[in-house]
Design a protein around this motif. Sequence first.
Motif, PDB file in Angstrom:
ATOM      1  N   PHE A 196       0.795  -1.301   0.108  1.00 42.20           N
ATOM      2  CA  PHE A 196       0.091   0.059  -0.072  1.00 42.20           C
ATOM      3  C   PHE A 196       1.003   1.204   0.140  1.00 42.20           C
ATOM      4  O   PHE A 196       1.635   1.364   0.413  1.00 42.20           O
ATOM      5  N   SER A 197       0.170   2.445  -0.788  1.00 41.99           N
ATOM      6  CA  SER A 197       0.779   3.673  -0.675  1.00 41.99           C
ATOM      7  C   SER A 197       0.507   4.145   0.688  1.00 41.99           C
ATOM      8  O   SER A 197      -0.322   3.780   1.525  1.00 41.99           O
ATOM      9  N   LEU A 198       1.180   5.415   1.054  1.00 42.82           N
ATOM     10  CA  LEU A 198       1.024   5.835   2.296  1.00 42.82           C
ATOM     11  C   LEU A 198      -0.498   6.383   2.607  1.00 42.82           C
ATOM     12  O   LEU A 198      -1.176   6.334   3.625  1.00 42.82           O
ATOM     13  N   GLY A 199      -1.138   7.008   1.219  1.00 43.10           N
ATOM     14  CA  GLY A 199      -2.479   7.549   1.469  1.00 43.10           C
ATOM     15  C   GLY A 199      -3.614   6.114   1.570  1.00 43.10           C
ATOM     16  O   GLY A 199      -4.357   6.267   2.329  1.00 43.10           O
ATOM     17  N   MET A 200      -3.094   5.060   0.929  1.00 41.88           N
ATOM     18  CA  MET A 200      -3.910   3.691   1.189  1.00 41.88           C
ATOM     19  C   MET A 200      -3.818   3.449   2.850  1.00 41.88           C
ATOM     20  O   MET A 200      -4.898   3.024   3.282  1.00 41.88           O
ATOM     21  N   HIS A 201      -2.682   3.328   3.125  1.00 42.19           N
ATOM     22  CA  HIS A 201      -2.240   3.181   4.692  1.00 42.19           C
ATOM     23  C   HIS A 201      -3.627   3.971   5.515  1.00 42.19           C
ATOM     24  O   HIS A 201      -3.897   3.441   6.430  1.00 42.19           O
ATOM     25  N   GLN A 202      -3.147   5.347   5.252  1.00 42.03           N
ATOM     26  CA  GLN A 202      -4.107   6.004   6.006  1.00 42.03           C
ATOM     27  C   GLN A 202      -5.508   5.854   5.829  1.00 42.03           C
ATOM     28  O   GLN A 202      -6.256   5.829   6.643  1.00 42.03           O
ATOM     29  N   ARG A 203      -5.958   5.697   4.611  1.00 40.46           N
ATOM     30  CA  ARG A 203      -7.456   5.277   4.272  1.00 40.46           C
ATOM     31  C   ARG A 203      -7.801   3.961   5.154  1.00 40.46           C
ATOM     32  O   ARG A 203      -9.005   3.755   5.703  1.00 40.46           O
ATOM     33  N   LEU A 204      -6.847   3.057   5.137  1.00 39.07           N
ATOM     34  CA  LEU A 204      -7.323   1.547   5.875  1.00 39.07           C
ATOM     35  C   LEU A 204      -7.334   1.820   7.357  1.00 39.07           C
ATOM     36  O   LEU A 204      -8.193   1.602   8.228  1.00 39.07           O
ATOM     37  N   GLY A 205      -6.388   2.975   7.975  1.00 38.68           N
ATOM     38  CA  GLY A 205      -6.427   3.158   9.250  1.00 38.68           C
ATOM     39  C   GLY A 205      -7.847   3.774   9.663  1.00 38.68           C
ATOM     40  O   GLY A 205      -8.408   3.708  10.604  1.00 38.68           O
ATOM     41  N   ILE A 206      -8.109   4.797   8.769  1.00 36.17           N
ATOM     42  CA  ILE A 206      -9.492   5.529   8.780  1.00 36.17           C
ATOM     43  C   ILE A 206     -10.687   4.401   8.784  1.00 36.17           C
ATOM     44  O   ILE A 206     -11.458   4.713   9.554  1.00 36.17           O
ATOM     45  N   ALA A 207     -10.617   3.539   7.926  1.00 34.33           N
ATOM     46  CA  ALA A 207     -11.893   2.484   7.665  1.00 34.33           C
ATOM     47  C   ALA A 207     -11.807   1.771   8.910  1.00 34.33           C
ATOM     48  O   ALA A 207     -12.875   1.648   9.546  1.00 34.33           O
ATOM     49  N   ALA A 208     -10.451   1.450   9.729  1.00 29.64           N
ATOM     50  CA  ALA A 208     -10.683   0.756  10.964  1.00 29.64           C
ATOM     51  C   ALA A 208     -11.169   1.452  12.173  1.00 29.64           C
ATOM     52  O   ALA A 208     -12.158   0.982  12.976  1.00 29.64           O
ATOM     53  N   THR A 209     -11.022   2.643  12.077  1.00 24.90           N
ATOM     54  CA  THR A 209     -11.575   3.582  13.206  1.00 24.90           C
ATOM     55  C   THR A 209     -13.220   3.679  13.104  1.00 24.90           C
ATOM     56  O   THR A 209     -13.991   3.829  14.106  1.00 24.90           O
ATOM     57  N   MET A 210     -13.549   3.355  11.739  1.00 24.57           N
ATOM     58  CA  MET A 210     -15.058   3.616  11.696  1.00 24.57           C
ATOM     59  C   MET A 210     -15.649   2.195  11.761  1.00 24.57           C
ATOM     60  O   MET A 210     -16.979   2.168  11.841  1.00 24.57           O
ATOM     61  N   LEU A 211     -15.015   0.939  11.931  1.00 20.59           N
ATOM     62  CA  LEU A 211     -15.796  -0.224  11.898  1.00 20.59           C
ATOM     63  C   LEU A 211     -16.765  -0.375  13.081  1.00 20.59           C
ATOM     64  O   LEU A 211     -17.960  -0.861  12.799  1.00 20.59           O
ATOM     65  N   GLY A 212     -16.635   0.042  14.053  1.00 19.98           N
ATOM     66  CA  GLY A 212     -17.829   0.124  15.103  1.00 19.98           C
ATOM     67  C   GLY A 212     -18.655   1.430  15.226  1.00 19.98           C
ATOM     68  O   GLY A 212     -19.366   1.447  15.934  1.00 19.98           O
TER      69      GLY A 212
END
Length: 306
Positions: A128-144
């Motif tokens: 993943f690129s840095l931007g994709m890493h950031q988006r994945l991290g944000i996706a994880a924050t929204m799971l719940g």
Amino acid sequence: MITAENLTKRFGAQTAVDGISFTARPGQVTGFLGPNGAGKSTTMRMIMGLDRPTAGTTTVNGRPFAEHADPMRQAGALLDAKAVHPGRTAEAHLRMLAATNGIPRRRIGEVLELTGLESVARRRIGGFSLGMHQRLGIAATMLGDPQVLIFDEPVNGLDPEGVHWVRGFARARAAEGRTVFISSHLMSEMSQTADHIIVLGRGRVLADAPLADFLSAARRDVTRVRVSDPAALASLLADDGVTVTQTPAGALEVQGVPAYRIARVAADGGLDLNELTPVAASLEEAYLALTGDATEYRSDAAAVAA
């Protein structure tokens, strides 16, 4: 909501956070600013229960975060976008988080769509690129689907499109009534994203105010002037303590004399006055003025200029 009351953290003889108190409220983006070493990351770790306070308390939705039985439904935090296993796919990473927190699997597809990662869901994170890493991290924050979101430097290293996306995401979540708490060094970005500003310096709160009030308190006493003959007005205003600067757009910025005096000088000189506007300090200017004495590592301006 996030609260901190007399929050303190010491590491041996060093005090990283020194008795700070603040509240980050629902429905707004709170910008958490300060120089390197100010205590921002330590504070965020204490909010999430990753560091134990030496003194004081911090709560998320009324309770210490570690005491919540459903933590991912209370708060989502992105403190380090690279803190994921590179061999897992994005989908597998989110599936693991969902399974260990009792979150339905359907939510994985929803957050992948929300963050624009559907097409790379089965790619390994290591590529993943840095931007994709950031988006994945944000996706994880929204799971719940939490009411509190905490982001530590979410736009560092992103391209303009990525920065624009994160800004829009934060504003949209606040508009839904969530508490959005963002640490950043990018003042220009925070000026477009934050509703409220908290500034730390050497572990203490230097400012805690709505963005508009923070900027208003840092007035520059500068007036932007558009006039029929800028050079003539500059000559008429020439005096000790008066600074006149020509802007690239053809206006003058005048400092050291009140606006009514500028208007009178222009009228007496027979000049047509087209604009007379107070110029507010930018967030960067206000921030630097406030934190100048609280910066741990400061460059030598003369050396930089040389």
